[in-house]
Design a protein around this motif. Structure first.
Motif, PDB file in Angstrom:
ATOM      1  N   PHE A  53       3.072   8.647  -6.201  1.00 49.81           N
ATOM      2  CA  PHE A  53       4.490   8.761  -6.545  1.00 49.81           C
ATOM      3  C   PHE A  53       5.016   7.453  -7.122  1.00 49.81           C
ATOM      4  CE2 PHE A  53       9.045   8.786  -4.908  1.00 49.81           C
ATOM      5  CZ  PHE A  53       9.518   9.568  -5.949  1.00 49.81           C
ATOM      6  N   LEU A  54       4.537   6.342  -6.596  1.00 49.11           N
ATOM      7  CA  LEU A  54       4.976   5.036  -7.093  1.00 49.11           C
ATOM      8  C   LEU A  54       4.670   4.901  -8.583  1.00 49.11           C
ATOM      9  CD1 LEU A  54       6.104   2.187  -6.529  1.00 49.11           C
ATOM     10  CD2 LEU A  54       3.776   1.486  -5.930  1.00 49.11           C
ATOM     11  N   ALA A  55       3.465   5.270  -8.994  1.00 45.67           N
ATOM     12  CA  ALA A  55       3.083   5.173 -10.403  1.00 45.67           C
ATOM     13  C   ALA A  55       3.957   6.084 -11.264  1.00 45.67           C
ATOM     14  CB  ALA A  55       1.610   5.534 -10.575  1.00 45.67           C
ATOM     15  N   PHE A  56       4.302   7.248 -10.735  1.00 40.83           N
ATOM     16  CA  PHE A  56       5.157   8.192 -11.460  1.00 40.83           C
ATOM     17  C   PHE A  56       6.538   7.590 -11.725  1.00 40.83           C
ATOM     18  CE2 PHE A  56       8.433  11.550 -11.098  1.00 40.83           C
ATOM     19  CZ  PHE A  56       8.108  12.312 -12.218  1.00 40.83           C
ATOM     20  N   VAL A  57       7.122   6.965 -10.712  1.00 43.71           N
ATOM     21  CA  VAL A  57       8.442   6.354 -10.876  1.00 43.71           C
ATOM     22  C   VAL A  57       8.370   5.176 -11.840  1.00 43.71           C
ATOM     23  CG1 VAL A  57      10.366   5.207  -9.707  1.00 43.71           C
ATOM     24  CG2 VAL A  57       9.164   7.086  -8.571  1.00 43.71           C
ATOM     25  N   ILE A  58       7.352   4.343 -11.686  1.00 41.75           N
ATOM     26  CA  ILE A  58       7.206   3.177 -12.564  1.00 41.75           C
ATOM     27  C   ILE A  58       7.019   3.610 -14.015  1.00 41.75           C
ATOM     28  CG2 ILE A  58       5.629   1.294 -13.175  1.00 41.75           C
ATOM     29  CD1 ILE A  58       7.532   0.567 -10.948  1.00 41.75           C
ATOM     30  N   GLU A  59       6.245   4.643 -14.238  1.00 42.06           N
ATOM     31  CA  GLU A  59       6.042   5.146 -15.601  1.00 42.06           C
ATOM     32  C   GLU A  59       7.370   5.564 -16.232  1.00 42.06           C
ATOM     33  OE1 GLU A  59       4.072   9.023 -17.845  1.00 42.06           O
ATOM     34  OE2 GLU A  59       3.374   8.495 -15.845  1.00 42.06           O
ATOM     35  N   THR A  60       8.218   6.215 -15.444  1.00 42.38           N
ATOM     36  CA  THR A  60       9.521   6.643 -15.949  1.00 42.38           C
ATOM     37  C   THR A  60      10.429   5.443 -16.196  1.00 42.38           C
ATOM     38  OG1 THR A  60       9.263   8.656 -14.628  1.00 42.38           O
ATOM     39  CG2 THR A  60      11.429   8.247 -15.575  1.00 42.38           C
ATOM     40  N   ALA A  72       6.843  17.672  -2.814  1.00 44.84           N
ATOM     41  CA  ALA A  72       5.422  17.506  -3.121  1.00 44.84           C
ATOM     42  C   ALA A  72       5.199  16.292  -4.018  1.00 44.84           C
ATOM     43  CB  ALA A  72       4.887  18.771  -3.794  1.00 44.84           C
ATOM     44  N   LYS A  73       6.093  16.066  -4.968  1.00 45.03           N
ATOM     45  CA  LYS A  73       5.957  14.925  -5.875  1.00 45.03           C
ATOM     46  C   LYS A  73       6.134  13.603  -5.125  1.00 45.03           C
ATOM     47  CE  LYS A  73       5.490  14.646  -9.736  1.00 45.03           C
ATOM     48  NZ  LYS A  73       4.277  14.347 -10.551  1.00 45.03           N
ATOM     49  N   ALA A  74       7.124  13.539  -4.243  1.00 49.70           N
ATOM     50  CA  ALA A  74       7.432  12.286  -3.550  1.00 49.70           C
ATOM     51  C   ALA A  74       6.425  11.943  -2.460  1.00 49.70           C
ATOM     52  CB  ALA A  74       8.834  12.352  -2.947  1.00 49.70           C
ATOM     53  N   THR A  75       5.764  12.965  -1.906  1.00 49.26           N
ATOM     54  CA  THR A  75       4.866  12.732  -0.771  1.00 49.26           C
ATOM     55  C   THR A  75       3.388  12.901  -1.115  1.00 49.26           C
ATOM     56  OG1 THR A  75       5.030  15.052  -0.048  1.00 49.26           O
ATOM     57  CG2 THR A  75       6.639  13.497   0.853  1.00 49.26           C
ATOM     58  N   TYR A  85      15.050   8.946  12.596  1.00 43.94           N
ATOM     59  CA  TYR A  85      15.896   8.431  11.514  1.00 43.94           C
ATOM     60  C   TYR A  85      15.458   7.020  11.131  1.00 43.94           C
ATOM     61  CZ  TYR A  85      20.297   6.931   9.234  1.00 43.94           C
ATOM     62  OH  TYR A  85      21.252   6.454   8.370  1.00 43.94           O
ATOM     63  N   ASP A  86      15.240   6.169  12.131  1.00 45.79           N
ATOM     64  CA  ASP A  86      14.820   4.791  11.863  1.00 45.79           C
ATOM     65  C   ASP A  86      13.445   4.749  11.192  1.00 45.79           C
ATOM     66  OD1 ASP A  86      17.153   3.832  12.929  1.00 45.79           O
ATOM     67  OD2 ASP A  86      16.295   3.278  14.873  1.00 45.79           O
ATOM     68  N   ALA A  87      12.541   5.628  11.626  1.00 45.98           N
ATOM     69  CA  ALA A  87      11.208   5.674  11.017  1.00 45.98           C
ATOM     70  C   ALA A  87      11.300   6.089   9.547  1.00 45.98           C
ATOM     71  CB  ALA A  87      10.314   6.641  11.786  1.00 45.98           C
ATOM     72  N   ALA A  88      12.172   7.047   9.252  1.00 41.86           N
ATOM     73  CA  ALA A  88      12.355   7.493   7.868  1.00 41.86           C
ATOM     74  C   ALA A  88      12.931   6.367   7.013  1.00 41.86           C
ATOM     75  CB  ALA A  88      13.269   8.715   7.831  1.00 41.86           C
ATOM     76  N   ALA A 130       0.817  -1.210   0.000  1.00 41.35           N
ATOM     77  CA  ALA A 130       0.000   0.000   0.000  1.00 41.35           C
ATOM     78  C   ALA A 130       0.854   1.265   0.000  1.00 41.35           C
ATOM     79  CB  ALA A 130      -0.922   0.001   1.216  1.00 41.35           C
ATOM     80  N   CYS A 131       2.164   1.114  -0.085  1.00 42.65           N
ATOM     81  CA  CYS A 131       3.053   2.277   0.000  1.00 42.65           C
ATOM     82  C   CYS A 131       3.190   2.925  -1.374  1.00 42.65           C
ATOM     83  CB  CYS A 131       4.415   1.862   0.544  1.00 42.65           C
ATOM     84  SG  CYS A 131       5.490   3.260   0.908  1.00 42.65           S
ATOM     85  N   ARG A 132       2.384   3.925  -1.655  1.00 43.24           N
ATOM     86  CA  ARG A 132       2.373   4.584  -2.955  1.00 43.24           C
ATOM     87  C   ARG A 132       3.161   5.886  -2.961  1.00 43.24           C
ATOM     88  NH1 ARG A 132       0.513   0.868  -6.388  1.00 43.24           N
ATOM     89  NH2 ARG A 132       0.323   2.580  -7.887  1.00 43.24           N
ATOM     90  N   ARG A 133       3.559   6.345  -1.775  1.00 45.43           N
ATOM     91  CA  ARG A 133       4.291   7.608  -1.668  1.00 45.43           C
ATOM     92  C   ARG A 133       5.065   7.606  -0.359  1.00 45.43           C
ATOM     93  NH1 ARG A 133      -0.822   7.926  -0.479  1.00 45.43           N
ATOM     94  NH2 ARG A 133      -1.364   8.196  -2.661  1.00 45.43           N
ATOM     95  N   LEU A 134       5.974   8.546  -0.224  1.00 43.26           N
ATOM     96  CA  LEU A 134       6.716   8.689   1.023  1.00 43.26           C
ATOM     97  C   LEU A 134       5.965   9.607   1.982  1.00 43.26           C
ATOM     98  CD1 LEU A 134      10.311   9.123  -0.445  1.00 43.26           C
ATOM     99  CD2 LEU A 134       9.429   7.116   0.758  1.00 43.26           C
TER     100      LEU A 134
END
Length: 284
Positions: free
Chosen positions: A252-259, A245-248, A77-80, A46-50
């Motif tokens: 965002f996942l679809a954007f990276v996959i498209e590229t 804004a793009k990453a969060t 830091y660990d959570a990130a 379910a992780c589609r963005r940061l």
């Protein structure tokens, strides 16, 4: 990839921990349970963005790039890092649907460490201020084979791939294949989808030899391509384009996959030049 800010030699002494900027706490505290990483992996589908807090941590790290501050903010830091890991797991799962060679690729082999190699650098800040990952067709992100690369930071977002400064022996194979079918190569990098993501001149920033490479005439009609020293391409969003804004936000996942999908034909072409089969699993 975004570079860490250099500290001026004349900078004042370090501030106390209390005076330093602390990133906003994430929505949920990281569990100290051994099951926490497994839980992150389980929910990665379910992780589609940061999370905004993840980029917030990187923003704060830019201002407080030292081990003492990171140690004091270890939970954040660990959570990130867990958020980034969950996103990479999702990314690899989606990418492997079309890139069979990357099926079962472990996130741990794809993710780069945050610590910087300081041995030959004048910049002694210990941490990178971006999260990054790479996968390739040999299962080793440091191998000189075609790859997919992603780096996300508060000031820059980079999606890249291809061959990054390969040794001469590999580069000669690529040059030979270009010379054998220059029209086919130009058609591939001139396709509408490739140009949409990597521009009409994808190699404009790449270094070139000052003269013709060995085995080719100086007046070769495609000498500008044959003189390339690196065959990587990249799509970059700088701070003006709001990488946070793009990453969060949005998908965002679809954007990276498209590229990455736009990059795939180029990576496969490079594989054929090097005698690699992009359908063979990189991880057995």
């Amino acid at each position: 990839m975004p570079s860490a800010n250099r500290k001026s030699p004349s900078a004042p002494a370090k501030e106390s921990k209390k005076a330093k900027t602390s990133p906003a706490a994430p929505d949920k505290k990281k569990s100290n349970s051994p099951a926490a990483p497994a839980a992150a992996a389980a929910s990665s589908s379910a992780c589609r963005r940061l999370k905004r807090e993840t980029l917030g941590f990187l923003e704060s790290l830019k201002k407080n790039n030292d081990s003492e501050w990171v140690k004091a903010n270890k939970k954040i830091y660990d959570a990130a890092k867990l958020d980034w890991q969950a996103f990479v797991i999702s990314l690899l799962g989606e990418l492997s649907k079309t890139e069979k060679a990357l099926k079962n690729y472990p996130a741990g082999k794809a993710i780069f460490k945050m610590s910087r190699d300081l041995r030959f650098s004048n910049d002694k800040t210990p941490y990178k201020t971006s999260f990054s990952m790479a996968v390739n067709y040999e299962g080793d992100k440091k191998s000189n084979v075609p790859c997919y690369y992603l780096a996300v930071g508060p000031d820059e977002l980079m999606i890249a791939g291809g061959l990054y400064f390969p040794p001469t022996a590999l580069l000669d194979k690529v040059r030979k294949k270009i010379a054998e079918d220059p029209a086919g190569f130009k058609k591939m990098i001139s396709s509408a989808n490739f140009k949409k993501h990597f521009g009409s001149d994808p190699f404009k920033e790449n270094d070139r030899l000052k003269t013709a490479p060995k085995g080719f005439e100086k007046d070769h009609p495609d000498i500008n391509l044959l003189r390339l020293k690196s065959m990587h391409v990249s799509a970059v969003m700088d701070k003006k384009s709001s990488p946070i804004a793009k990453a969060t936000g949005g998908d965002f996942l679809a954007f990276v996959i498209e590229t990455f999908k736009a990059l795939a034909p180029y990576n496969h072409w490079l594989c054929s030049a090097l005698g690699l089969d992009p359908s063979v699993p990189a991880i057995s």
